[in-house]
Design an enzyme around this catalytic site. Structure first.
Site, PDB file in Angstrom:
ATOM      1  N   ARG A 218     -11.858   5.577  16.062  1.00  0.00           N
ATOM      2  CA  ARG A 218     -11.527   4.225  16.527  1.00  0.00           C
ATOM      3  C   ARG A 218     -10.356   4.202  17.498  1.00  0.00           C
ATOM      4  O   ARG A 218     -10.102   3.186  18.139  1.00  0.00           O
ATOM      5  CB  ARG A 218     -11.236   3.309  15.329  1.00  0.00           C
ATOM      6  CG  ARG A 218     -10.075   3.720  14.441  1.00  0.00           C
ATOM      7  CD  ARG A 218     -10.107   2.889  13.163  1.00  0.00           C
ATOM      8  NE  ARG A 218      -9.097   3.263  12.195  1.00  0.00           N
ATOM      9  CZ  ARG A 218      -7.946   2.635  12.028  1.00  0.00           C
ATOM     10  NH1 ARG A 218      -7.668   1.597  12.784  1.00  0.00           N
ATOM     11  NH2 ARG A 218      -7.082   3.018  11.116  1.00  0.00           N
TER      12      ARG A 218
ATOM     13  N   ARG B 289       0.843  -1.193   0.000  1.00  0.00           N
ATOM     14  CA  ARG B 289       0.000   0.000   0.000  1.00  0.00           C
ATOM     15  C   ARG B 289       0.878   1.243   0.000  1.00  0.00           C
ATOM     16  O   ARG B 289       1.862   1.325   0.738  1.00  0.00           O
ATOM     17  CB  ARG B 289      -0.900   0.003   1.242  1.00  0.00           C
ATOM     18  CG  ARG B 289      -1.915   1.134   1.260  1.00  0.00           C
ATOM     19  CD  ARG B 289      -2.794   1.068   2.484  1.00  0.00           C
ATOM     20  NE  ARG B 289      -2.064   1.346   3.716  1.00  0.00           N
ATOM     21  CZ  ARG B 289      -2.599   1.258   4.934  1.00  0.00           C
ATOM     22  NH1 ARG B 289      -3.842   0.857   5.075  1.00  0.00           N
ATOM     23  NH2 ARG B 289      -1.876   1.529   5.995  1.00  0.00           N
TER      24      ARG B 289
ATOM     25  N   GLU C 271     -12.309   1.969   2.019  1.00  0.00           N
ATOM     26  CA  GLU C 271     -12.337   2.231   3.458  1.00  0.00           C
ATOM     27  C   GLU C 271     -13.111   3.492   3.822  1.00  0.00           C
ATOM     28  O   GLU C 271     -13.163   3.875   4.982  1.00  0.00           O
ATOM     29  CB  GLU C 271     -10.909   2.324   4.006  1.00  0.00           C
ATOM     30  CG  GLU C 271     -10.023   3.277   3.245  1.00  0.00           C
ATOM     31  CD  GLU C 271      -8.563   3.167   3.653  1.00  0.00           C
ATOM     32  OE1 GLU C 271      -8.275   2.703   4.761  1.00  0.00           O
ATOM     33  OE2 GLU C 271      -7.705   3.538   2.828  1.00  0.00           O
TER      34      GLU C 271
ATOM     35  N   CYS D 231      -9.008  -6.786   4.539  1.00  0.00           N
ATOM     36  CA  CYS D 231      -7.722  -6.716   5.250  1.00  0.00           C
ATOM     37  C   CYS D 231      -7.857  -5.937   6.551  1.00  0.00           C
ATOM     38  O   CYS D 231      -6.853  -5.617   7.178  1.00  0.00           O
ATOM     39  CB  CYS D 231      -6.651  -6.084   4.364  1.00  0.00           C
ATOM     40  SG  CYS D 231      -7.064  -4.453   3.734  1.00  0.00           S
TER      41      CYS D 231
END
Length: 592
Positions: free
Chosen positions: A485, A349, A451, A522
Site C-alpha cells: 500500500r 494499540r 488486519e 479503524c
C-alpha cells in the site's frame, strides 16, 4: 518541463500529477529536502559482530537498489530524452551497488579493519575519489560525484537517517522531497508546514495516513518533482486532485487561493455538527471516534466531536530516537492522553514498529527483511522482545487508572498470541500491585486488530479470546490483495471494495455480533463518507478515523436511512466485480 529562466524572464508554470493522499490546498515557498551527506559515525567492531555488519551492509545496498529502481520506474513518465538520460544514470548507480569495486572494498574494510559499515563506505569513497582525480581524466573526475551519491544513499540506508526538524521552517512552507518516512512526517508541525509532496510513496502508506491525521495537504508519487525547482520557488500542492504546480501563474494562484478559501468555509460550516449526535434518519446511533497518530492530534479530536479514541498508535513514543522510552515516560505520555479525553474511552494499540515504521533503536539489532510487511513487526516483535512489550503493558495499566482505557493487539494471527499477551498482562499487573502502584481496576479489555486474512477467517475463534475487534482495513486490503500500500507503482490496484476484502469484513463483523463483542473499523475507509453506508449496512456501529474526517462522516450518517443502507449492502455483497460494487455504492450515495 521547466527550464532555468534568464534574469528578468517570467517563470514557466509546471503542473505535475501524483497521488492526492491528504485533501486540501497549500500555497507557499518550497523547501527542498536535500539528500546530501550525513554525519557518519565510526566505531570498532568486536570479532563476533563482523559477519553481522557485512550482512547489514548488504541489506543497505539491497534497499538502495530498490530505491533506485523505483526512481527509474518513475522516470518513465518523463519526456523521452529526460527519461532515457535518467535511466542511464540509474543503471550506472545500480552497477555500483552490485559486486563493484565500491561494494567489494567496503566489505574488505569491514572485515580487515573491523569498523562499522558507514565508516567503511565513507573511507572507500574517499580512496576511489583520490584514484579518479589522480588519473587526470575529466570524464572520470565527473563520475566521482556519482560514486559519492551512491555512497550517500547507502549511508542513509544504514543509518535510517531522519530529515531535519521541520519546526525550524518559516510558516507556510511547502516541503518537496524524494521520500518522507513516517518518522519524518511525525516531525512536521502544521503551524510551519503548509503541505508536502514527494517522488515516492502510496496513498495508503503510513506517511499518507499521518498527513491526513495532521490535516496537511499532500501529494505523493510525483515523477520529476525535484527537477528544476529551487528553495523558495512558489509551489501549490493540491491534495484533492493530486497535483503539484511549480511556479504557478498569477491566474493559477488566484484560482487555487479561491478554492482554498471555499474549503476553509466548508470546514467552518461542518463545525456546527460538533455537538449533534451521529444518528441516522431512522434513529440508529453510531459511535465516532478518532485515530491519534501523535499527542498533538488530541485537540483536533476534541474539536471534531470525537466520542473517544478508537485507535491510539503508540509508535510515536519510539520514533526519531536511538533509545527506548522507559515505563515512566510511556506512562506519562499515555496518562496525558487518557486525562485529556476527559472520561471518553481510549483504545491504545501496542507498538506496531517494524516494516515502514522501523524505529531508530532497531538499527543494527535486526536486519531489514526482504519484505518488511511480512517480517518482524507489531505483536511478533513484542513477543520476541517480551521485556519491551511488558514495559508498554505496564505503562498502559498505570494509565488506565486515570480513565477508561482498552488495549489493542496488532497483527494478531492466532488465539495463542492473544492468550500469551493476556498472561503477560496478568503477570505485569501482579508486579505493579506488589509495588503499590495504582492500575486500572478491573484490568482493561483486550482487543484484537483484525488486519490479516488469517485473523478474519478465524474470527469465530478469536471472538472468544478477545473482548473486542477493531478491523484495520488498510493492512487487511494490502495482505488480501498482495499489494504494497506504500508503493506508488501499484497504488491503483489497492481496492478496499474488492469483494474478497468485503467478505472478510463481513465475516469478522458477523463473528463479533454472534459473540456479542464490540467491533469497529479503524482503517482509512472509516473516514471516507463514500464507504459509510456500506459499513453501517454490514452491521458496524463504531467507526474510528482521522479527527478532521469526523464531521464529514457525521454529516453523511445524519442524512442516511439505515434500513436502506442495509438493503443496499446486501445487494453489494452478492456482487463479484469491484467495478459493479463501486457503481452500486456511488449510486446509493448520490440518491440516499
Amino acid at each position: 518541463m521547466k527550464t532555468d529562466s534568464p534574469p528578468g524572464a517570467a517563470a514557466v508554470s509546471r503542473t505535475l500529477r501524483g497521488l492526492g493522499v491528504s485533501p486540501g490546498i497549500a500555497i507557499g515557498p518550497a523547501h527542498i529536502v536535500e539528500s546530501g551527506a550525513v554525519r557518519v559515525p565510526e566505531y570498532a567492531l568486536q570479532a563476533d559482530r563482523i559477519d553481522a555488519e557485512v550482512e547489514r551492509f548488504a541489506d543497505a545496498c539491497s534497499k538502495a537498489r530498490r530505491q533506485i529502481r523505483k526512481l527509474k520506474t518513475k522516470a518513465l513518465v518523463l519526456p523521452e530524452s529526460a527519461s532515457e538520460e535518467i535511466g542511464i544514470l540509474m543503471d550506472a548507480h545500480l552497477a555500483m551497488l552490485t559486486n563493484s569495486r565500491l561494494t567489494r572494498g567496503v566489505e574488505r574494510r569491514i572485515r580487515e579493519e573491523a569498523i562499522n559499515a558507514e565508516a567503511a563506505v565513507q573511507a572507500e569513497i574517499a580512496v576511489i575519489a583520490e584514484t579518479f582525480a589522480a588519473m587526470g581524466d575529466a570524464y572520470l573526475a565527473a563520475r566521482v560525484d556519482d560514486v559519492r551519491e551512491v555512497g550517500r544513499r547507502v549511508i542513509r540506508a544504514l543509518m535510517r537517517h531522519e530529515y531535519q526538524a521541520f519546526s525550524l521552517l518559516p510558516p507556510g512552507t511547502i516541503i518537496l522531497a524524494e521520500e518522507l518516512t513516517p518518522a519524518d512526517t511525525a516531525l512536521i508541525d502544521p503551524r510551519h508546514v503548509a503541505g508536502f509532496a514527494t517522488v515516492l510513496g502510496g496513498a495508503e502508506g503510513h506517511t499518507a495516513i499521518m498527513a491526513r491525521s495532521l490535516g496537511v495537504p499532500a501529494v505523493l508519487g510525483v515523477a520529476g518533482l525535484l527537477t528544476g525547482v529551487r528553495h523558495g520557488t512558489q509551489v501549490v500542492v493540491d491534495g484533492i486532485n493530486g497535483r503539484v504546480v511549480i511556479d504557478p501563474t498569477p491566474e493559477e494562484l488566484a484560482e487555487y487561493a479561491r478554492r482554498r478559501t471555499e474549503r476553509q468555509k466548508e470546514r467552518e460550516k461542518l463545525k456546527t455538527l460538533k455537538r449533534l449526535p451521529a444518528v441516522t434518519r431512522d434513529s440508529t446511533s453510531v459511535i465516532l471516534q478518532a485515530n491519534l497518530e501523535l499527542p498533538r492530534d488530541l485537540d483536533n479530536a476534541l474539536d471534531g466531536g470525537a466520542q473517544g479514541v478508537g485507535l491510539l498508535r503508540t509508535e510515536f513514543m519510539f520514533m526519531n530516537r536511538d533509545d527506548l522510552p522507559d515505563e515512566d515516560e510511556q506512562y506519562g505520555l499515555l496518562r496525558a492522553i487518557v486525562e485529556g479525553m476527559g472520561g471518553r474511552p481510549v483504545t491504545a494499540r501496542t507498538m506496531d514498529v517494524g516494516g515502514e515504521k522501523l524505529a531508530g533503536w532497531m538499527t543494527g539489532r535486526y536486519t531489514e527483511p526482504a519484505n518488511p510487511a511480512l517480517g518482524l513487526r507489531a505483536i511478533r516483535l513484542g513477543l520476541r522482545e517480551p521485556k519491551l512489550l511488558e514495559t508498554q503493558l505496564a505503562a498502559m495499566l498505570r494509565a488506565g487508572a486515570h480513565g477508561p482505557l482498552r488495549i489493542l493487539l496488532p497483527m494478531i494471527c492466532s488465539v495463542a498470541e492473544v492468550q500469551t499477551v493476556r498472561e503477560m498482562i496478568a503477570t505485569v499487573a501482579r508486579r505493579l500491585r506488589r509495588r503499590g502502584v495504582p492500575i486500572a481496576d478491573p484490568l482493561p479489555p483486550v482487543g484484537v486488530m483484525v488486519e490479516v486474512p488469517g485473523a478474519a477467517l478465524s474470527a469465530d475463534a478469536l471472538s472468544y479470546a478477545a473482548d473486542f475487534f477493531a478491523i484495520g482495513t488498510n493492512d487487511l486490503t494490502q495482505y488480501t490483495l498482495a499489494i504494497d500500500r506504500g508503493d506508488e507503482q501499484v497504488a491503483s490496484l489497492y481496492d478496499p471494495l474488492h469483494p474478497a476484502v468485503l467478505r472478510l469484513i463481513q465475516f469478522t463483523v458477523e463473528a463479533a455480533l454472534r459473540a456479542r463483542i464490540p467491533v469497529s473499523v479503524c482503517g482509512e475507509i472509516a473516514g471516507d463518507p463514500r464507504h459509510t453506508a456500506l459499513l453501517l449496512g454490514l452491521g458496524i456501529r463504531e467507526l474510528s478515523m482521522a479527527p478532521l474526517a469526523i464531521p464529514v462522516v457525521k454529516r453523511r450518517i445524519r442524512a442516511m436511512d439505515l434500513m436502506e443502507a442495509t438493503r443496499r449492502a446486501r445487494v453489494i455483497m452478492d456482487q463479484s466485480d469491484s467495478g459493479r460494487i463501486a457503481a452500486l455504492l456511488d449510486d446509493f450515495n448520490a440518491t440516499a
